[in-house]
Design an enzyme around this catalytic site. Structure first.
Site, mmCIF file in Angstrom:
data_model
loop_
_atom_site.group_PDB
_atom_site.id
_atom_site.type_symbol
_atom_site.label_atom_id
_atom_site.label_comp_id
_atom_site.label_asym_id
_atom_site.label_seq_id
_atom_site.Cartn_x
_atom_site.Cartn_y
_atom_site.Cartn_z
ATOM 1 N N PHE A 57 -19.274 14.065 -25.869
ATOM 2 C CA PHE A 57 -19.195 13.887 -26.890
ATOM 3 C C PHE A 57 -18.478 12.308 -26.965
ATOM 4 O O PHE A 57 -18.726 11.408 -27.876
ATOM 5 C CB PHE A 57 -17.689 14.073 -28.206
ATOM 6 C CG PHE A 57 -15.925 13.961 -27.385
ATOM 7 C CD1 PHE A 57 -16.307 15.517 -26.959
ATOM 8 C CD2 PHE A 57 -15.691 12.742 -27.109
ATOM 9 C CE1 PHE A 57 -15.570 14.621 -25.791
ATOM 10 C CE2 PHE A 57 -14.717 12.818 -26.266
ATOM 11 C CZ PHE A 57 -13.733 13.466 -25.316
ATOM 12 N N TYR A 69 0.165 -1.168 0.401
ATOM 13 C CA TYR A 69 -0.034 0.260 0.253
ATOM 14 C C TYR A 69 1.139 1.083 -0.429
ATOM 15 O O TYR A 69 0.468 2.387 -0.808
ATOM 16 C CB TYR A 69 -0.716 0.309 1.768
ATOM 17 C CG TYR A 69 -1.562 1.322 1.042
ATOM 18 C CD1 TYR A 69 -2.964 0.964 0.687
ATOM 19 C CD2 TYR A 69 -1.633 2.526 1.746
ATOM 20 C CE1 TYR A 69 -4.183 2.016 0.617
ATOM 21 C CE2 TYR A 69 -2.416 3.522 1.648
ATOM 22 C CZ TYR A 69 -3.533 3.409 0.560
ATOM 23 O OH TYR A 69 -4.391 4.624 0.627
ATOM 24 N N LYS A 85 -0.160 7.357 -23.690
ATOM 25 C CA LYS A 85 0.204 8.057 -24.635
ATOM 26 C C LYS A 85 1.462 7.897 -24.886
ATOM 27 O O LYS A 85 1.932 6.179 -24.832
ATOM 28 C CB LYS A 85 0.084 9.091 -24.990
ATOM 29 C CG LYS A 85 -1.667 8.992 -25.708
ATOM 30 C CD LYS A 85 -2.673 9.819 -24.055
ATOM 31 C CE LYS A 85 -3.746 10.201 -24.710
ATOM 32 N NZ LYS A 85 -4.830 9.856 -23.124
ATOM 33 N N PHE A 117 -7.661 20.773 -24.803
ATOM 34 C CA PHE A 117 -8.316 19.618 -25.218
ATOM 35 C C PHE A 117 -9.677 19.391 -24.067
ATOM 36 O O PHE A 117 -9.439 19.991 -22.857
ATOM 37 C CB PHE A 117 -6.651 18.660 -24.709
ATOM 38 C CG PHE A 117 -7.474 17.322 -24.521
ATOM 39 C CD1 PHE A 117 -7.866 16.893 -25.999
ATOM 40 C CD2 PHE A 117 -7.483 16.873 -23.957
ATOM 41 C CE1 PHE A 117 -7.808 15.331 -25.920
ATOM 42 C CE2 PHE A 117 -7.447 15.384 -24.121
ATOM 43 C CZ PHE A 117 -8.240 14.993 -24.904
ATOM 44 N N THR A 118 -9.938 18.474 -24.093
ATOM 45 C CA THR A 118 -11.612 18.819 -23.965
ATOM 46 C C THR A 118 -11.222 18.289 -21.991
ATOM 47 O O THR A 118 -12.423 19.116 -21.277
ATOM 48 C CB THR A 118 -12.087 17.007 -24.205
ATOM 49 O OG1 THR A 118 -11.483 16.331 -24.603
ATOM 50 C CG2 THR A 118 -12.741 17.352 -25.691
ATOM 51 N N ASP A 157 1.346 19.730 -20.155
ATOM 52 C CA ASP A 157 0.437 18.939 -21.072
ATOM 53 C C ASP A 157 1.558 17.852 -22.051
ATOM 54 O O ASP A 157 1.944 18.384 -22.767
ATOM 55 C CB ASP A 157 -0.627 19.240 -21.531
ATOM 56 C CG ASP A 157 -1.379 17.637 -21.502
ATOM 57 O OD1 ASP A 157 -0.969 16.528 -21.697
ATOM 58 O OD2 ASP A 157 -2.530 18.211 -22.298
ATOM 59 N N ARG A 174 -13.088 14.973 -33.681
ATOM 60 C CA ARG A 174 -12.692 16.068 -33.143
ATOM 61 C C ARG A 174 -12.584 17.383 -33.969
ATOM 62 O O ARG A 174 -12.652 17.503 -34.661
ATOM 63 C CB ARG A 174 -11.420 16.014 -33.464
ATOM 64 C CG ARG A 174 -10.584 15.061 -32.685
ATOM 65 C CD ARG A 174 -10.323 14.579 -31.087
ATOM 66 N NE ARG A 174 -11.882 14.675 -30.144
ATOM 67 C CZ ARG A 174 -11.484 14.619 -28.633
ATOM 68 N NH1 ARG A 174 -9.923 13.715 -27.950
ATOM 69 N NH2 ARG A 174 -12.266 14.611 -28.210
HETATM 70 O O1 PLI Z 1 -6.829 9.978 -21.472
HETATM 71 P P1 PLI Z 1 -6.455 10.807 -19.322
HETATM 72 O O2 PLI Z 1 -7.416 11.256 -19.188
HETATM 73 O O3 PLI Z 1 -4.885 10.013 -19.522
HETATM 74 O O4 PLI Z 1 -5.215 11.897 -20.756
HETATM 75 C C1 PLI Z 1 -6.060 13.194 -20.660
HETATM 76 C C2 PLI Z 1 -5.419 13.609 -21.968
HETATM 77 C C3 PLI Z 1 -4.829 15.236 -21.280
HETATM 78 N N1 PLI Z 1 -4.377 15.767 -22.364
HETATM 79 C C4 PLI Z 1 -4.246 15.660 -23.996
HETATM 80 C C5 PLI Z 1 -3.639 16.328 -24.212
HETATM 81 C C6 PLI Z 1 -5.140 14.337 -23.947
HETATM 82 O O5 PLI Z 1 -5.185 13.765 -25.231
HETATM 83 C C7 PLI Z 1 -5.376 13.226 -23.008
HETATM 84 C C8 PLI Z 1 -6.349 11.935 -23.552
HETATM 85 N N2 PLI Z 1 -6.779 12.238 -24.576
HETATM 86 C C9 PLI Z 1 -7.207 11.142 -24.823
HETATM 87 C C10 PLI Z 1 -8.398 10.129 -24.687
HETATM 88 C C11 PLI Z 1 -7.362 10.809 -26.531
HETATM 89 O O6 PLI Z 1 -7.910 10.250 -27.184
HETATM 90 O O7 PLI Z 1 -6.828 11.675 -27.663
#
Ligand code: PLI
Length: 506
Positions: free
Chosen positions: A498, A121, A307, A173-174, A264, A431
């Protein structure tokens, strides 16, 4: 070759269809030829490289079967999903280009690391490996893991934004903007105008416009700006990079006003590749060194490790200021978990620590961007409208030029994603206007200049043969484009609509 505004176009070979076709094995490396930016065309952008095409720096050890269901089944699945590709079951998808988030293939070393999970933990040894990896490759001092990127966005927004504050950023970004708004802030787009034009060939379309930023500071005052929200690369602009010169200039401006910069870093390694490729003085600098230098101009970063960092789940938040870190470390126990796991299993932190080291390897980044570019070149050859220059993680189809007869409030990009699925079982993502949501003040749709359908390439997952199939399917729906009609929205959730909205054909 140095461009008038200081950019250099050259670099190491990328896996490019043009380089295969136009150059023989032993031809010498050539640099990009041309006098100014107007000479860079969609085709020449990917042609500046050396001897021959590239192969992926890995071989396949385990496979997962793919199957394409028949057209009547795809029609049924799409109707059941309300014409929203997020609501499809992945079993009904053939090639999945919904996102590059959490969809990477992990390496054998990462899988081996999963068996070394220390599921304590508190104080898991995997946390210390992760901390060391972030310190080594990104250069920040203090780290807290989070369950994914938006967990980190929540913490930084809540810690620093007070109601009535303004957060300038290089395009929204969303999830990032939503967390800034939920904390009481107002997001202000300060990206250069070129970013809103899908045909503009500026090599760093992610750059911040310093005049826009200076104007905001003059208008609202530096004390109303908790930080600049800087993303590298810029997802919603088409995966477009920020130059080193730009982040340096933003740093200087912010220093004059005592404003912090948070990065970011979700796709910052791909951004580093573009700096190596295009910016004067960086051709011989390793991607890892470019990454670290870029981060050094910022005060911290949030990360969706799903990513660039090559894991299926995870995120982190890293800062240099010890006081801010104390606040964040205290908040993380409320929303994510103890500060040495932040919502992640020990084994996931180990895979992430290994993934960070792999993600800065030159061959990896080159073949990753090269595969995206390969698909872009196929579509460009058929004059299919896409965002240019091709960015790091995806091809963005320009739905406004694809379906000029469909008004934006009839969701042309959403329809395009639906048509692609109907044609071949390929899943893409909208998008455009659906992703942009509603203005919290007026309640009206936001009408973004860019109305795009994203074909997002997962890392280390698909082959060039898959890219060929994708390109042919896009061509098929492009050829049938005049027949296609828009959509109406029949269900609209309050937040990030979306993901879960439903539509019907008009
Ligand atoms: O999907 P998360 O919560 O791990 O991360 C959010 C996020 C933050 N910044 C940017 C630039 C992103 O592209 C992002 C998530 N993007 C997704 C899920 C995408 O499909 O692009």
């Amino acid at each position: 070759m140095i461009e008038p505004d200081g950019f250099i176009i050259h670099g190491a070979p990328v896996n490019s269809r043009e380089s295969l076709r136009l150059r023989g094995r032993d031809e010498p490396c050539s640099t990009f030829q041309g006098g100014d930016m107007s000479n860079i065309t969609p085709r020449t952008m990917g042609q500046q490289f050396g001897r021959r095409s590239w192969a992926e720096p890995w071989k396949i050890k385990m496979v997962e079967p793919l199957r394409m269901i028949g057209r009547p089944d795809r029609e049924r699945a799409l109707a059941e999903a309300g014409y929203n590709t997020f609501l499809l079951r992945s079993d009904d998808v053939y090639i999945d280009l919904l996102t590059d988030s959490g969809t990477s293939a992990m390496s054998d070393r990462q899988w081996a690391g999963m068996l070394l999970g220390d599921e304590a933990y508190a104080g898991s040894r995997n946390f210390y490996h992760l901390e060391e990896a972030v310190q080594t490759y990104y250069g920040y001092r203090y780290l807290t893991p989070t369950h994914q990127g938006r967990g980190a966005e929540h913490l930084i927004s809540r810690a620093l934004i007070k109601p009535g504050m303004y957060i300038p950023g290089n395009m929204y970004f969303t999830t990032t903007r939503l967390h800034q708004e939920l904390a009481g802030g107002v997001f202000v787009d300060v990206i250069i105008n070129e970013a809103h034009d899908p045909t503009n060939m500026h090599p760093f379309k992610g750059n911040i416009d310093l005049n826009k930023l200076a104007d905001l500071i003059a208008r609202v005052g530096a004390d109303k700006i908790p930080y600049v929200s800087l993303a590298g690369t810029v997802n919603m602009a088409g995966g477009q990079p920020v130059s080193m010169a730009n982040v340096r200039a933003v740093r200087e401006l912010c220093d004059r006003h005592g404003i912090r910069i948070f990065l970011d870093a979700t796709r910052m390694i791909e951004n580093a590749f573009f700096i190596q490729e295009r910016e004067e003085g960086y051709a011989a600098t390793p991607i890892a060194a470019i990454l670290k230098e870029f981060c050094s101009y910022t005060d911290g970063a949030w990360m969706s490790a799903k990513k660039d960092n090559l894991v299926n789940i995870g995120g982190w938040l890293a800062v240099n200021d010890s006081e801010l870190f104390d606040t964040l470390r205290n908040m993380v126990v409320i929303y994510e978990g103890l500060h040495t796991y932040g919502g992640m299993a020990g084994r996931d932190m180990e895979a992430l620590a290994i993934g960070i080291a792999e993600s800065v390897e030159e061959d990896h980044v080159r073949s990753r961007v090269g595969q995206v570019r390969y698909l872009g070149e196929l579509l460009t050859d058929w004059d299919i409208p896409i965002v240019q220059p091709v960015g790091g993680h995806a091809i963005f189809l320009d739905a406004k030029r694809f379906y000029p007869h469909i008004p934006q409030d009839q969701f042309p990009a959403q329809r395009l994603a639906a048509e692609l699925y109907l044609d071949s079982g390929i899943r893409a993502m909208e998008r455009g206007i659906a992703s942009a949501g509603r203005d919290p003040e007026t309640g009206d749709h936001r009408y973004p200049a860019l109305e795009l359908t994203r074909l997002t390439i997962p890392r280390r997952v698909y082959t060039q043969a898959h890219m060929d199939v994708v390109a042919e399917s896009v061509k098929a729906i492009y050829d049938a484009r005049t027949q296609t009609r828009g959509l109406k929205m029949t269900y609209e959730p309050q937040y990030l609509r979306f993901f879960q909205a439903r539509f019907e054909p008009l």
